[in-house]
Design a protein around this motif. Sequence first.
Motif, short mmCIF file in Angstrom:
data_model
loop_
_atom_site.label_atom_id
_atom_site.label_comp_id
_atom_site.label_asym_id
_atom_site.label_seq_id
_atom_site.Cartn_x
_atom_site.Cartn_y
_atom_site.Cartn_z
N ARG A 170 3.58 6.40 -5.27
CA ARG A 170 3.67 6.64 -6.71
C ARG A 170 2.79 7.80 -7.17
O ARG A 170 2.99 8.32 -8.27
CB ARG A 170 3.23 5.39 -7.48
CG ARG A 170 4.20 4.25 -7.38
CD ARG A 170 3.71 3.07 -8.17
NE ARG A 170 4.65 1.98 -8.11
CZ ARG A 170 4.41 0.78 -8.57
NH1 ARG A 170 3.25 0.51 -9.15
NH2 ARG A 170 5.32 -0.17 -8.47
N LEU A 171 1.84 8.18 -6.36
CA LEU A 171 0.95 9.29 -6.73
C LEU A 171 1.69 10.62 -6.54
O LEU A 171 2.43 10.79 -5.57
CB LEU A 171 -0.32 9.25 -5.88
CG LEU A 171 -1.18 8.00 -6.08
CD1 LEU A 171 -2.24 7.90 -4.99
CD2 LEU A 171 -1.82 8.01 -7.45
N PRO A 172 1.47 11.57 -7.45
CA PRO A 172 2.18 12.85 -7.37
C PRO A 172 1.94 13.61 -6.07
O PRO A 172 0.81 13.66 -5.57
CB PRO A 172 1.62 13.64 -8.56
CG PRO A 172 1.14 12.60 -9.51
CD PRO A 172 0.64 11.48 -8.66
N GLU A 173 3.02 14.15 -5.54
CA GLU A 173 3.00 15.06 -4.39
C GLU A 173 2.54 14.41 -3.08
O GLU A 173 2.22 15.11 -2.13
CB GLU A 173 2.12 16.29 -4.68
CG GLU A 173 2.51 17.07 -5.90
CD GLU A 173 3.87 17.74 -5.79
OE1 GLU A 173 4.23 18.20 -4.71
OE2 GLU A 173 4.57 17.76 -6.82
N VAL A 174 2.51 13.10 -3.00
CA VAL A 174 2.08 12.41 -1.78
C VAL A 174 3.21 12.41 -0.76
O VAL A 174 4.36 12.16 -1.09
CB VAL A 174 1.62 10.97 -2.08
CG1 VAL A 174 1.44 10.16 -0.81
CG2 VAL A 174 0.33 10.99 -2.88
N VAL A 175 2.84 12.70 0.48
CA VAL A 175 3.77 12.69 1.60
C VAL A 175 3.22 11.72 2.64
O VAL A 175 2.03 11.74 2.96
CB VAL A 175 3.89 14.11 2.22
CG1 VAL A 175 4.75 14.09 3.48
CG2 VAL A 175 4.44 15.08 1.19
N ALA A 188 -8.29 -7.68 -0.75
CA ALA A 188 -8.08 -6.84 -1.93
C ALA A 188 -6.79 -7.19 -2.65
O ALA A 188 -5.78 -7.50 -2.02
CB ALA A 188 -8.07 -5.38 -1.51
N ASP A 189 -6.83 -7.09 -3.98
CA ASP A 189 -5.60 -7.28 -4.74
C ASP A 189 -4.97 -5.92 -5.04
O ASP A 189 -5.56 -4.87 -4.80
CB ASP A 189 -5.83 -8.10 -6.01
CG ASP A 189 -6.75 -7.43 -7.01
OD1 ASP A 189 -6.96 -6.19 -6.96
OD2 ASP A 189 -7.27 -8.14 -7.88
N GLU A 190 -3.76 -5.96 -5.58
CA GLU A 190 -3.00 -4.74 -5.81
C GLU A 190 -3.71 -3.79 -6.77
O GLU A 190 -3.73 -2.58 -6.56
CB GLU A 190 -1.61 -5.08 -6.36
CG GLU A 190 -0.73 -3.88 -6.53
CD GLU A 190 0.71 -4.23 -6.85
OE1 GLU A 190 1.30 -3.49 -7.65
OE2 GLU A 190 1.23 -5.21 -6.31
N LEU A 230 -6.86 3.97 -3.93
CA LEU A 230 -5.95 5.07 -3.57
C LEU A 230 -6.04 6.22 -4.58
O LEU A 230 -6.05 7.39 -4.20
CB LEU A 230 -4.51 4.57 -3.48
CG LEU A 230 -4.18 3.73 -2.25
CD1 LEU A 230 -2.84 3.04 -2.44
CD2 LEU A 230 -4.18 4.60 -1.00
N LEU A 231 -6.11 5.89 -5.85
CA LEU A 231 -6.21 6.93 -6.88
C LEU A 231 -7.49 7.73 -6.72
O LEU A 231 -7.49 8.96 -6.81
CB LEU A 231 -6.12 6.31 -8.28
CG LEU A 231 -6.21 7.28 -9.45
CD1 LEU A 231 -5.10 8.33 -9.40
CD2 LEU A 231 -6.18 6.52 -10.76
N VAL A 270 0.85 -1.20 0.00
CA VAL A 270 0.00 0.00 0.00
C VAL A 270 0.88 1.24 0.00
O VAL A 270 0.64 2.19 -0.76
CB VAL A 270 -0.96 0.01 1.20
CG1 VAL A 270 -1.74 1.31 1.27
CG2 VAL A 270 -1.91 -1.18 1.14
N THR A 271 1.90 1.25 0.82
CA THR A 271 2.83 2.38 0.88
C THR A 271 3.48 2.62 -0.48
O THR A 271 3.59 3.76 -0.93
CB THR A 271 3.88 2.15 1.97
OG1 THR A 271 3.21 2.01 3.23
CG2 THR A 271 4.87 3.29 2.04
N ARG A 272 3.91 1.55 -1.11
CA ARG A 272 4.53 1.67 -2.44
C ARG A 272 3.56 2.27 -3.45
O ARG A 272 3.91 3.17 -4.21
CB ARG A 272 5.00 0.28 -2.91
CG ARG A 272 5.62 0.26 -4.28
CD ARG A 272 6.10 -1.14 -4.66
NE ARG A 272 5.19 -2.22 -4.36
CZ ARG A 272 4.13 -2.55 -5.12
NH1 ARG A 272 3.86 -1.88 -6.21
NH2 ARG A 272 3.35 -3.57 -4.78
N LEU A 273 2.31 1.80 -3.44
CA LEU A 273 1.31 2.31 -4.39
C LEU A 273 1.00 3.79 -4.12
O LEU A 273 0.91 4.59 -5.04
CB LEU A 273 0.03 1.49 -4.32
CG LEU A 273 0.12 0.06 -4.83
CD1 LEU A 273 -1.16 -0.71 -4.48
CD2 LEU A 273 0.36 0.04 -6.32
#
Length: 110
Positions: free
Chosen positions: A12-17, A84-86, A93-94, A6-9
């Motif tokens: 990958r989203l822009p500007e996520v902290v 849930a799958d990836e 998340l998106l 989940v952290t990896r996904l």
Amino acid sequence: MLATDVTRLASRLPEVVEGAHNGNPDFRLAGRIFATLWLEEERLVVRLTPADIATLDEEAPGLLTPIEGAWGRRGWTNLDLWDADEAFVGLVLLAAWRRLAPALLDDESP
């Protein structure tokens, strides 16, 4: 699905902290939380619109459940990670990220 996935996904989203909320990792855009990992319960809590919930529920029926009370009425929704799958977690998340993303960032979304 593991918390590290989940952290990896999310990263990958822009500007996520990545931050922390009540001792749990969370993911923020422009200082606002859009997802929190509840590690002990192995679940992800995200803020979605009613339209997002309906669309995602069609994709994977029964995986999303609103949080009870006022938080749930504001769109905060549970996703049990074991079920849930990836690909589905990535969609969730998106959708949560887009709820907060300014128009400029949304044009850059993956």
